[in-house]
Design a protein around this motif. Structure first.
Motif, PDB file in Angstrom:
ATOM      1  N   GLY A  31       0.797  -1.305   0.028  1.00 37.89           N
ATOM      2  CA  GLY A  31      -0.099  -0.041   0.006  1.00 37.89           C
ATOM      3  C   GLY A  31       0.828   1.368  -0.229  1.00 37.89           C
ATOM      4  O   GLY A  31       0.551   2.310  -0.774  1.00 37.89           O
ATOM      5  N   GLY A  32       1.792   1.035   0.659  1.00 38.65           N
ATOM      6  CA  GLY A  32       2.785   2.407   0.651  1.00 38.65           C
ATOM      7  C   GLY A  32       3.393   2.634  -0.584  1.00 38.65           C
ATOM      8  O   GLY A  32       3.652   3.789  -1.155  1.00 38.65           O
ATOM      9  N   ILE A  33       3.792   1.628  -1.335  1.00 40.15           N
ATOM     10  CA  ILE A  33       4.689   1.570  -2.650  1.00 40.15           C
ATOM     11  C   ILE A  33       3.446   2.225  -3.598  1.00 40.15           C
ATOM     12  O   ILE A  33       3.525   3.278  -4.559  1.00 40.15           O
ATOM     13  N   THR A  34       2.127   1.692  -3.299  1.00 41.24           N
ATOM     14  CA  THR A  34       0.942   2.061  -4.213  1.00 41.24           C
ATOM     15  C   THR A  34       0.965   3.704  -4.023  1.00 41.24           C
ATOM     16  O   THR A  34       0.598   4.514  -5.056  1.00 41.24           O
ATOM     17  N   GLY A  38       1.965   6.899  -6.915  1.00 41.71           N
ATOM     18  CA  GLY A  38       0.693   7.377  -7.456  1.00 41.71           C
ATOM     19  C   GLY A  38       0.008   6.572  -8.000  1.00 41.71           C
ATOM     20  O   GLY A  38      -0.645   6.820  -9.439  1.00 41.71           O
ATOM     21  N   SER A  39      -0.054   5.476  -7.713  1.00 36.31           N
ATOM     22  CA  SER A  39      -0.951   4.160  -8.360  1.00 36.31           C
ATOM     23  C   SER A  39      -2.281   3.982  -8.065  1.00 36.31           C
ATOM     24  O   SER A  39      -2.902   3.254  -8.607  1.00 36.31           O
ATOM     25  N   GLY A  40      -2.428   4.514  -6.664  1.00 31.91           N
ATOM     26  CA  GLY A  40      -3.944   4.104  -6.146  1.00 31.91           C
ATOM     27  C   GLY A  40      -5.157   4.122  -6.796  1.00 31.91           C
ATOM     28  O   GLY A  40      -6.279   3.627  -6.556  1.00 31.91           O
ATOM     29  N   LEU A  41      -5.092   5.327  -7.700  1.00 28.84           N
ATOM     30  CA  LEU A  41      -6.418   5.724  -8.575  1.00 28.84           C
ATOM     31  C   LEU A  41      -6.239   5.027  -9.891  1.00 28.84           C
ATOM     32  O   LEU A  41      -6.966   5.327 -10.690  1.00 28.84           O
ATOM     33  N   SER A  42      -5.258   4.017 -10.349  1.00 29.29           N
ATOM     34  CA  SER A  42      -4.975   3.579 -11.875  1.00 29.29           C
ATOM     35  C   SER A  42      -6.396   2.586 -12.059  1.00 29.29           C
ATOM     36  O   SER A  42      -6.728   2.545 -13.075  1.00 29.29           O
ATOM     37  N   ILE A  53      -9.230 -10.361 -11.755  1.00 30.16           N
ATOM     38  CA  ILE A  53      -8.695 -10.671 -13.200  1.00 30.16           C
ATOM     39  C   ILE A  53      -8.201  -9.502 -13.836  1.00 30.16           C
ATOM     40  O   ILE A  53      -8.917  -8.655 -13.935  1.00 30.16           O
ATOM     41  N   PRO A  54      -6.819  -9.467 -13.998  1.00 29.71           N
ATOM     42  CA  PRO A  54      -6.508  -8.148 -14.616  1.00 29.71           C
ATOM     43  C   PRO A  54      -6.827  -8.226 -16.294  1.00 29.71           C
ATOM     44  O   PRO A  54      -7.245  -9.143 -16.725  1.00 29.71           O
ATOM     45  N   PRO A  55      -6.603  -7.081 -16.904  1.00 27.70           N
ATOM     46  CA  PRO A  55      -6.705  -7.016 -18.286  1.00 27.70           C
ATOM     47  C   PRO A  55      -5.943  -8.005 -19.006  1.00 27.70           C
ATOM     48  O   PRO A  55      -4.833  -8.240 -18.758  1.00 27.70           O
ATOM     49  N   LEU A  56      -6.592  -8.606 -20.066  1.00 31.69           N
ATOM     50  CA  LEU A  56      -5.963  -9.950 -20.701  1.00 31.69           C
ATOM     51  C   LEU A  56      -5.249  -9.662 -22.139  1.00 31.69           C
ATOM     52  O   LEU A  56      -4.911 -10.507 -22.471  1.00 31.69           O
ATOM     53  N   ASN A  57      -5.767  -8.558 -22.534  1.00 31.36           N
ATOM     54  CA  ASN A  57      -5.711  -8.412 -24.012  1.00 31.36           C
ATOM     55  C   ASN A  57      -5.384  -6.779 -24.389  1.00 31.36           C
ATOM     56  O   ASN A  57      -5.858  -6.107 -23.344  1.00 31.36           O
ATOM     57  N   ASP A  58      -4.960  -6.439 -25.525  1.00 28.89           N
ATOM     58  CA  ASP A  58      -5.002  -4.914 -25.745  1.00 28.89           C
ATOM     59  C   ASP A  58      -6.261  -4.144 -25.572  1.00 28.89           C
ATOM     60  O   ASP A  58      -6.198  -3.097 -25.081  1.00 28.89           O
ATOM     61  N   TRP A  92       0.804  -2.117  -9.738  1.00 22.35           N
ATOM     62  CA  TRP A  92       0.853  -1.873  -8.089  1.00 22.35           C
ATOM     63  C   TRP A  92      -0.464  -2.042  -7.424  1.00 22.35           C
ATOM     64  O   TRP A  92      -0.701  -2.375  -6.253  1.00 22.35           O
ATOM     65  N   GLU A  93      -1.573  -1.230  -7.953  1.00 22.45           N
ATOM     66  CA  GLU A  93      -2.854  -1.025  -7.340  1.00 22.45           C
ATOM     67  C   GLU A  93      -3.435  -2.495  -7.281  1.00 22.45           C
ATOM     68  O   GLU A  93      -4.335  -2.802  -6.492  1.00 22.45           O
ATOM     69  N   TRP A  94      -3.225  -3.246  -8.514  1.00 29.22           N
ATOM     70  CA  TRP A  94      -3.778  -4.547  -8.638  1.00 29.22           C
ATOM     71  C   TRP A  94      -3.264  -5.284  -7.757  1.00 29.22           C
ATOM     72  O   TRP A  94      -4.025  -6.184  -6.939  1.00 29.22           O
TER      73      TRP A  94
END
Length: 366
Positions: A31-34, A38-42, A53-58, A92-94
């Motif tokens: 959480g500190g790294i996030t 500046g990754s927390g709102l991504s 499940i993260p994005p899997l394709n373009d 990082w947020e994921w």
């Protein structure tokens, strides 16, 4: 491990609670790294199940990026960011959210197992894994607080999606504060499961002192979150003064909100409580050594004092270097370590057995 003749403790339960605490610690660090990257709102949506499940394709990556482009942080800070750069903050947020889900699974599934073991026949091999009666309600409360933490995490993120370029400091403090409550409670309950029912006779006054130190440590963690949320560590980077002053001009037009949002005031409060905590823990450790009132108290007192002094020095180094990511993360992780030691110290004091023969003036009745 619980023995059939000692249903009051279960070291398997203790190991499970300590393991969960380690994962919570990891979540605090990530959480500190996030926050610092500046990754927390991504990730602009909250999907407790499908969000794993993260994005899997373009196409899915472009869709996530387009959603990020709709919030003020992109327009005001990251305009022109490439898709590759977006992926860097997204992961990082994921990862932070993934660890949050992992904490829930690591806690909930073994909890069900330990509770089911209570229904096994008295001499069954499964009976030895049964959770002690007095820990059931504590673990149920911890499970509920873990679920609440997920809701508060989204409540925090949502504060930065429409009008702000970062999350609200008070919501960040709430989110981090609850994480620290869970962390300390897991350690405390794990110690209870490891050692069994408390039969200590704490020396007069020492329990209050240890409790005060734990309270001050937790307060300092919350004040640090306000400093981080308001980016005050990037504004006042000199020490021991703040831009050459004890307290730079604060925006008192905010009223009571200045305590949460004014950069000068939040950092000043964080510094002042740090000084008070250093004095308090030094006196406490010296008195524990001087009076030697109970077995084991000296070790806990000196471990806590050493950790707080190290954390204070690390805080100064982090500040004067304008909070680089690695130092900021180390400082946040150090806060969790200090909280763990303060928790264990209070637990030790409450279980302490006073010495029959004490050294020092008190032994002479003075």
């Amino acid at each position: 491990m619980n023995r059939f003749g000692n249903p009051d403790r279960n070291r398997a339960v203790a190991a499970w609670l300590f393991a969960t605490a380690v994962i919570v610690f990891l979540m605090v660090v990530i959480g500190g790294i996030t926050r610092l990257t500046g990754s927390g709102l991504s990730i602009t949506e909250w999907k407790p199940i499908m969000g794993a499940i993260p994005p899997l394709n373009d196409a899915q990556w472009n869709e996530a990026f387009e959603k990020y482009k709709q919030i003020p942080q992109y327009a005001q800070i990251n305009a022109g960011m490439s898709l590759g750069e977006f992926r860097g903050i997204f992961w990082w947020e994921w990862l932070h959210r993934l660890i949050g889900r992992l904490v829930g699974e690591v806690f909930a599934l073994p909890l069900v197992f330990f509770l089911l073991c209570r229904a096994a026949p008295p001499r069954s091999v499964f009976r030895q894994w049964a959770m002690p009666d007095r820990l059931i309600w504590r673990c149920v409360v911890l499970l509920a607080l873990g679920g609440l933490q997920g809701l508060i995490g989204w409540w925090m993120v949502s504060s930065g999606l429409s009008e702000r370029v970062s999350v609200a400091p008070e919501r960040l403090a709430t989110h981090l504060g609850l994480a620290f409550v869970l962390f300390a409670a897991l350690i405390w309950t794990g110690l209870e499961a490891w050692s069994g029912q408390d039969h200590g006779r704490p020396p007069a006054g020492w329990a209050r002192g240890a409790g005060l130190l734990l309270g001050l440590v937790f307060l300092q963690c919350l004040l640090g979150a306000l400093v981080a949320g308001g980016h005050a560590g990037l504004v006042y980077t000199d020490w021991p003064l703040m831009n050459g002053q004890v307290l730079p001009p604060a925006d008192w037009s905010l009223g009571a909100g200045a305590l949460l949002h004014d950069q000068a005031l939040t950092q000043f409060n964080h510094r002042m409580v740090a000084y008070g905590l250093l004095i308090a823990v030094t006196v406490y450790a010296f008195q524990a050594w001087r009076w030697r009132v109970a077995e084991g108290m000296g070790f806990g007192a000196f471990a806590l004092a050493g950790a707080i002094w190290a954390q204070a020095l690390l805080g100064v180094v982090t500040l004067i270097n304008a909070v680089p990511v690695w130092l900021g993360v180390l400082h946040q992780g150090g806060a969790a370590v200090v909280l763990a030691l303060a928790t264990a110290n209070l637990w030790l004091v409450l279980r302490a057995q006073p010495r029959i023969f004490m050294s020092g003036p008190r032994a002479m009745g003075r």
